[in-house]
Scaffold this motif. Structure first.
Motif, PDB file in Angstrom:
ATOM      1  N   TYR A  83       0.827  -1.213   0.000  1.00 36.49           N
ATOM      2  CA  TYR A  83       0.000   0.000   0.000  1.00 36.49           C
ATOM      3  C   TYR A  83       0.863   1.266   0.000  1.00 36.49           C
ATOM      4  O   TYR A  83       0.584   2.218  -0.727  1.00 36.49           O
ATOM      5  CB  TYR A  83      -0.921  -0.017   1.220  1.00 36.49           C
ATOM      6  N   ARG A  86       3.118   1.149  -3.459  1.00 37.92           N
ATOM      7  CA  ARG A  86       2.354   0.995  -4.716  1.00 37.92           C
ATOM      8  C   ARG A  86       3.238   0.427  -5.830  1.00 37.92           C
ATOM      9  O   ARG A  86       3.153   0.805  -6.991  1.00 37.92           O
ATOM     10  CB  ARG A  86       1.750   2.339  -5.149  1.00 37.92           C
ATOM     11  N   LYS A 117      -7.326  -7.331  -1.487  1.00 35.22           N
ATOM     12  CA  LYS A 117      -6.515  -6.129  -1.608  1.00 35.22           C
ATOM     13  C   LYS A 117      -5.166  -6.390  -2.277  1.00 35.22           C
ATOM     14  O   LYS A 117      -4.335  -5.481  -2.364  1.00 35.22           O
ATOM     15  CB  LYS A 117      -6.273  -5.519  -0.220  1.00 35.22           C
ATOM     16  N   TYR A 127      -0.541  -3.998  -4.710  1.00 37.37           N
ATOM     17  CA  TYR A 127      -1.766  -3.578  -4.032  1.00 37.37           C
ATOM     18  C   TYR A 127      -2.886  -3.391  -5.049  1.00 37.37           C
ATOM     19  O   TYR A 127      -2.659  -2.873  -6.147  1.00 37.37           O
ATOM     20  CB  TYR A 127      -1.537  -2.282  -3.264  1.00 37.37           C
ATOM     21  N   SER A 129      -6.695  -1.749  -5.329  1.00 40.25           N
ATOM     22  CA  SER A 129      -7.807  -0.982  -4.781  1.00 40.25           C
ATOM     23  C   SER A 129      -9.072  -1.296  -5.569  1.00 40.25           C
ATOM     24  O   SER A 129      -9.026  -1.887  -6.655  1.00 40.25           O
ATOM     25  CB  SER A 129      -7.509   0.523  -4.856  1.00 40.25           C
ATOM     26  N   LYS A 130     -10.213  -0.906  -5.020  1.00 38.51           N
ATOM     27  CA  LYS A 130     -11.485  -1.195  -5.679  1.00 38.51           C
ATOM     28  C   LYS A 130     -11.597  -0.464  -6.994  1.00 38.51           C
ATOM     29  O   LYS A 130     -12.134  -1.000  -7.988  1.00 38.51           O
ATOM     30  CB  LYS A 130     -12.645  -0.810  -4.751  1.00 38.51           C
ATOM     31  N   ASP A 132      -9.360   1.582  -9.872  1.00 36.42           N
ATOM     32  CA  ASP A 132      -8.005   1.822 -10.361  1.00 36.42           C
ATOM     33  C   ASP A 132      -7.920   3.254 -10.888  1.00 36.42           C
ATOM     34  O   ASP A 132      -8.265   3.539 -12.034  1.00 36.42           O
ATOM     35  CB  ASP A 132      -7.659   0.821 -11.464  1.00 36.42           C
ATOM     36  N   ASP A 157      -8.339   4.578  -0.832  1.00 44.47           N
ATOM     37  CA  ASP A 157      -7.077   3.855  -1.010  1.00 44.47           C
ATOM     38  C   ASP A 157      -6.711   3.703  -2.480  1.00 44.47           C
ATOM     39  O   ASP A 157      -5.837   2.895  -2.818  1.00 44.47           O
ATOM     40  CB  ASP A 157      -7.162   2.474  -0.355  1.00 44.47           C
ATOM     41  N   ALA A 158      -7.354   4.481  -3.366  1.00 44.70           N
ATOM     42  CA  ALA A 158      -7.078   4.346  -4.800  1.00 44.70           C
ATOM     43  C   ALA A 158      -5.650   4.745  -5.130  1.00 44.70           C
ATOM     44  O   ALA A 158      -4.971   4.079  -5.919  1.00 44.70           O
ATOM     45  CB  ALA A 158      -8.067   5.182  -5.604  1.00 44.70           C
TER      46      ALA A 158
END
Length: 279
Positions: A83, A86, A117, A127, A129-130, A132, A157-158
């Motif tokens: 996270y 990245r 995740k 990582y 994220s929901k 992108d 958290d994008a």
């Protein structure tokens, strides 16, 4: 008889001499100790020094503690690395950075590969994220696809500075950022540029003077009558509180803001609704 007595005495003298010589030789072979006075104070004992481990020993202990920790704790170490950076890492690179041995622990490998995740391409972990997104422009495009609102938690958290970009979009008048009173979550709404219209001051004043119901349940009913879906459900929340035996917390009231029968509730507390309208 005199001769025999003399010989006997001579033998006894020889035996005494030999025993004396033997005792002298034995005492000479023992280590000598210095005699201390009876009243002399004894030397203070040296304090025992704590055992110091080398840096390498401490590192090995740290590695051992991580690899013996629960699977969930090891997964957390890896996801935090993915996270923050990245970047995509191999199992060997993750081992060097976090000391989590993915290849040496099948449970860790399976949990990491199946984690929602985490993205795994067969060699590297990264990582996931929901949504992108790569920057503010893509974030705004996504928000405009959700006219009924998008939960901030779905995009926070994008990419690393997404929350700062949300505030920048709000300051620019591109989005509305409001809080849901039921879930205590922030919701972001697109501010359609086509909806920007000029509103007269008289209409603004009329809006602000509209008297509102005193109870939140009545406000929600009025919204539903006008085809607007409330963001809160006070009746449901109160019913759940009664079933669970939870009493609503009484909010402290300030005397200068105490609501009486003569108090007139208006929309004056919502000035932000007009802050971006042309005057």
């Amino acid at each position: 008889m005199d001769l025999k007595d003399s010989l006997s005495k001579f033998k006894q003298q020889q035996e005494r001499c030999q025993s004396s010589l033997a005792s002298i030789a034995a005492s000479a072979s023992k280590p000598k100790h210095r005699a201390q006075p009876v009243n002399a104070p004894s030397a203070p004992a040296r304090p025992s020094q704590p055992i110091k481990f080398s840096n390498d020993t401490e590192r090995l202990q740290h590695i051992n503690s991580i690899r013996k920790s629960p699977v969930g704790a090891q997964i957390k170490h890896v996801i935090e690395l993915l996270y923050k950076t990245r970047q995509a890492f191999t199992a060997e690179q993750i081992n060097e950075a976090t000391y989590v041995d993915i290849h040496g622990n099948k449970a860790v490998f399976d949990s990491l590969r199946n984690n929602p995740k985490v993205s795994y391409d067969g060699r590297r972990f990264s990582y996931k994220s929901k949504h992108d997104l790569k920057g503010k422009d893509q974030l705004l495009v996504l928000i405009r696809k959700f006219p009924e609102g998008l939960a901030v938690v779905e995009v926070k958290d994008a990419y690393p500075n997404v929350l700062e970009d949300l505030q920048a979009l709000k300051a620019a008048g591109e989005v509305w950022l409001l809080s849901n009173m039921d879930s205590q979550e922030d919701i972001v709404y697109p501010n359609d540029p086509k909806a920007k219209i000029k509103v007269d001051d008289d209409l603004k004043q009329l809006f602000r003077e509209i008297e509102l119901p005193r109870d939140m349940v009545d406000i929600e009913k009025e919204l539903q009558k006008n085809g607007i879906k409330p963001m809160t459900n006070t009746a449901k929340r109160r019913a759940a509180a009664q079933i669970n035996g939870v009493k609503p917390k009484a909010k402290p009231k300030k005397k200068q803001r105490e609501i009486t029968k003569r108090t007139k509730l208006t929309n004056a507390h919502l000035p932000e609704l007009f802050q971006n309208l042309n005057t």
